[in-house]
Design an enzyme around this catalytic site. Structure first.
Site, PDB file in Angstrom:
ATOM      1  N   GLY A 134       0.811  -1.215   0.000  1.00 22.84           N
ATOM      2  CA  GLY A 134       0.000   0.000   0.000  1.00 22.84           C
ATOM      3  C   GLY A 134       0.844   1.264   0.000  1.00 22.84           C
TER       4      GLY A 134
ATOM      5  CG  LEU B  10      14.062   2.987 -11.449  1.00 24.03           C
ATOM      6  CD1 LEU B  10      13.156   2.052 -12.245  1.00 24.03           C
ATOM      7  CD2 LEU B  10      15.475   2.920 -12.012  1.00 24.03           C
TER       8      LEU B  10
ATOM      9  CG  HIS C 295       4.488   5.445  -3.410  1.00 23.49           C
ATOM     10  ND1 HIS C 295       5.256   5.769  -4.499  1.00 23.49           N
ATOM     11  CD2 HIS C 295       5.151   5.910  -2.330  1.00 23.49           C
ATOM     12  CE1 HIS C 295       6.341   6.402  -4.092  1.00 23.49           C
ATOM     13  NE2 HIS C 295       6.297   6.503  -2.777  1.00 23.49           N
TER      14      HIS C 295
ATOM     15  CD  GLU D  66       2.326  -3.889  -8.437  1.00 22.32           C
ATOM     16  OE1 GLU D  66       1.104  -3.700  -8.328  1.00 22.32           O
ATOM     17  OE2 GLU D  66       3.161  -3.359  -7.677  1.00 22.32           O
TER      18      GLU D  66
ATOM     19  NE  ARG E 166      -3.389  -7.720  -3.443  1.00 18.97           N
ATOM     20  CZ  ARG E 166      -3.286  -6.656  -4.219  1.00 18.97           C
ATOM     21  NH1 ARG E 166      -4.070  -6.523  -5.274  1.00 18.97           N
ATOM     22  NH2 ARG E 166      -2.387  -5.720  -3.998  1.00 18.97           N
TER      23      ARG E 166
HETATM   24  P1  ADP Z   1       3.667  -1.366  -2.416  1.00 16.14           P
HETATM   25  O1  ADP Z   1       3.680  -2.847  -2.218  1.00 16.14           O
HETATM   26  O2  ADP Z   1       3.710  -0.613  -1.123  1.00 16.14           O
HETATM   27  O3  ADP Z   1       2.623  -0.900  -3.357  1.00 16.14           O
HETATM   28  P2  ADP Z   1       5.707  -1.233  -4.554  1.00 16.14           P
HETATM   29  O4  ADP Z   1       7.043  -1.870  -4.445  1.00 16.14           O
HETATM   30  O5  ADP Z   1       4.693  -1.877  -5.445  1.00 16.14           O
HETATM   31  O6  ADP Z   1       5.105  -1.033  -3.065  1.00 16.14           O
HETATM   32  O7  ADP Z   1       5.871   0.275  -5.015  1.00 16.14           O
HETATM   33  C1  ADP Z   1       4.775   1.153  -5.077  1.00 16.14           C
HETATM   34  C2  ADP Z   1       5.129   2.373  -5.891  1.00 16.14           C
HETATM   35  O8  ADP Z   1       6.282   3.036  -5.311  1.00 16.14           O
HETATM   36  C3  ADP Z   1       5.534   2.101  -7.323  1.00 16.14           C
HETATM   37  O9  ADP Z   1       4.411   1.987  -8.183  1.00 16.14           O
HETATM   38  C4  ADP Z   1       6.349   3.333  -7.614  1.00 16.14           C
HETATM   39  O10 ADP Z   1       5.481   4.451  -7.819  1.00 16.14           O
HETATM   40  C5  ADP Z   1       7.105   3.583  -6.324  1.00 16.14           C
HETATM   41  N1  ADP Z   1       8.431   2.902  -6.317  1.00 16.14           N
HETATM   42  C6  ADP Z   1       8.709   1.688  -5.788  1.00 16.14           C
HETATM   43  N2  ADP Z   1      10.004   1.349  -5.987  1.00 16.14           N
HETATM   44  C7  ADP Z   1      10.584   2.369  -6.668  1.00 16.14           C
HETATM   45  C8  ADP Z   1      11.910   2.623  -7.205  1.00 16.14           C
HETATM   46  N3  ADP Z   1      12.909   1.752  -7.065  1.00 16.14           N
HETATM   47  N4  ADP Z   1      12.103   3.796  -7.858  1.00 16.14           N
HETATM   48  C9  ADP Z   1      11.111   4.704  -8.004  1.00 16.14           C
HETATM   49  N5  ADP Z   1       9.857   4.528  -7.541  1.00 16.14           N
HETATM   50  C10 ADP Z   1       9.576   3.388  -6.880  1.00 16.14           C
END
Ligand code: ADP
Length: 448
Positions: A165, A204, A236, A276, A292
């Site tokens: 989240g 990134l 996010h 993802e 899921r």
């Molecule tokens: P969660 O499980 O909390 O949703 P994620 O790993 O899927 O976490 O990351 C959620 C969002 O955070 C991504 O869609 C992106 O917007 C940002 N994010 C995550 N990792 C990175 C990264 N290495 N560089 C830039 N943005 C990131």
């Protein structure tokens, strides 16, 4: 033997979504609900209903003992967890299976592996998925963290192994912040998830969020259903999602889809999953896998014509995938708007009584929602009250139809973010598909 009666361990629009698929398959449903949801639409629609506790989710929708009891007293032979709540709880999945109830979800061991992001990254790497450069596993030592960060180059992002989240993430711009931010991320993660483990990866600069829908039969057969672009995010959290992504060519989809479905087939993955990635300068970088159904799954349904919940149920019955990769085609374009009960510009939650409700309709317009006039939106849960999903033969027509459909939606009595969506889709960058994960927040900041 096929499933006869599914207990839906969830609430809101996703509980309805599951009920609808079950009903079309001739399967009965059991709704469970907290006392705050006694008059919710999922309770009204289901064939049976069982109250599982008081309003706080910890005592109801997350209450494993009460949910299992509800399944036993109602003679449910399967449980669908929806998304959120217990959907990615491996222990719950094991308990369900130990009670001889079919678990409409992935194998518990895969839920466990992918739920730990450090393990997930390691597994993804072994399966040949491209990774975001970063630490090789968890990091606890500050000097080691500084060495890794210097090697991959600042900025880096410190992430919680058990995060979700969008929580437990800290962007770090220089070496002198490492220690403080690691401590902060660790203690936030400990408080939110009971686990302080963190890892580091390259932050990134301006990527897109692109995810692939996958399905496996648990016996080594797997397919992909293309990608979704979920780059329009705030904190996010996804706000609007579309399929296909405006930047992915059919060749790229085939190539990357081939890689992810091979990974799922090698794993023996069962059921629905989402892989993802961040995408920048034409390169994909794995960030996590969700074991899921996703909130945004309808955009994939719209462009493939495949009912993903029906597919999940079939697989839980031990049947084969209903389609082969060759039979899956992508036609047209779909966009989903998440409609929340909140102030469109301050994002303050706006629970309360819905005094009037009119859903958009017409060709290729789908509204997944449990709203009705007189419904009281409880303050205890997520603020998402509806999803508006629109299809068009191409992206331009989809956007035109979305504009028309948003104009038809009426929700009175509470504030919603419909005005945000209406303004959002008028922006030239959104119309041209030229946006990254940073775009929405930057736009909100300049909008004033
Ligand atoms: P969660 O499980 O909390 O949703 P994620 O790993 O899927 O976490 O990351 C959620 C969002 O955070 C991504 O869609 C992106 O917007 C940002 N994010 C995550 N990792 C990175 C990264 N290495 N560089 C830039 N943005 C990131």
């Amino acid at each position: 033997m096929g499933i006869q009666r599914i207990l839906i361990a969830n609430r809101g629009e996703i509980a309805l979504r599951i009920h609808r698929a079950a009903q079309e398959m001739g399967i009965e449903t059991v709704a469970v609900h907290s006392t705050a949801d006694a008059d919710a639409m999922h309770v009204r629609m289901a064939d049976h209903a069982v109250c599982i506790g008081p309003p706080p989710a910890g005592e109801s929708y997350l209450n494993i003992a009460n949910i299992i009891s509800a399944a036993e007293v109602s003679h449910a032979d399967a449980i669908h967890p929806g998304y959120g709540f217990l959907s990615e709880n491996a222990k719950f999945a094991e308990i369900v299976e130990a009670h001889d109830i079919a678990w409409i979800g992935p194998k518990p061991e895969h839920i466990r592996t992918m739920g730990d992001k450090v393990e997930a990254k390691r597994t993804a790497g072994k399966l040949g998925l491209p990774l975001v450069p970063g630490s090789d596993g968890a990091v606890s030592d500050y000097d080691e963290a500084k060495r890794i960060a210097a090697e991959i180059g600042y900025p880096v992002i410190i992430k919680a192994a058990s995060g979700g989240g969008g929580r437990g993430m800290k962007v770090c711009n220089s070496e002198d912040q490492i220690e403080t931010l690691m401590k902060q991320a660790g203690s936030e993660a400990k408080a939110a998830f009971g686990d302080a483990t963190v890892y580091i990866e390259k932050y990134l600069g301006n990527p897109r969020h692109i995810e692939f829908q996958v399905f496996g039969d648990g016996r080594g057969n797997a397919v992909h259903l293309g990608e979704r672009d979920c780059s329009l995010q705030r904190r996010h959290q996804k706000v609007l999602e579309e399929a296909p992504s405006p930047v992915i060519t059919p060749e790229e989809r085939d190539r990357m889809g081939g890689i992810v479905s091979k990974a799922m087939s090698d794993m023996g993955y069962r059921g629905a999953g989402t892989i993802e990635f961040l995408w920048e300068n034409g390169e994909f970088y794995f960030i996590e896998m969700n074991t899921r159904l996703q909130v945004e799954h309808p955009v994939t349904e719209m462009i493939t014509g495949i009912d993903l919940v029906r597919e999940q149920i079939r697989i839980a019955e031990g049947r084969d995938l209903s389609v082969t990769q060759d039979e899956i085609t992508f036609t047209g374009h779909a966009i989903e708007c998440r409609i929340n009960a909140e102030d469109p510009w301050t994002f303050a939650p706006s629970p309360g009584t819905v005094t009037y409700y009119h859903a958009a309709g017409g060709m290729h317009v789908r509204v997944d929602s449990g709203l009705y006039a007189g419904y009281r939106i409880p303050p205890y849960y997520d603020s998402m009250i509806a999803k508006l999903i629109v299809y068009g033969r191409n992206r331009e027509r989809c956007l035109m139809r979305l504009r028309r459909a948003l104009g038809e939606m009426v929700v009175e009595g509470v504030k919603t973010n419909i005005p945000l969506h209406e303004e959002l889709i008028e922006q030239p960058d959104v119309q041209s598909g030229d946006y990254s994960i940073k775009w929405l927040e930057e736009w909100l900041a300049t909008r004033g």
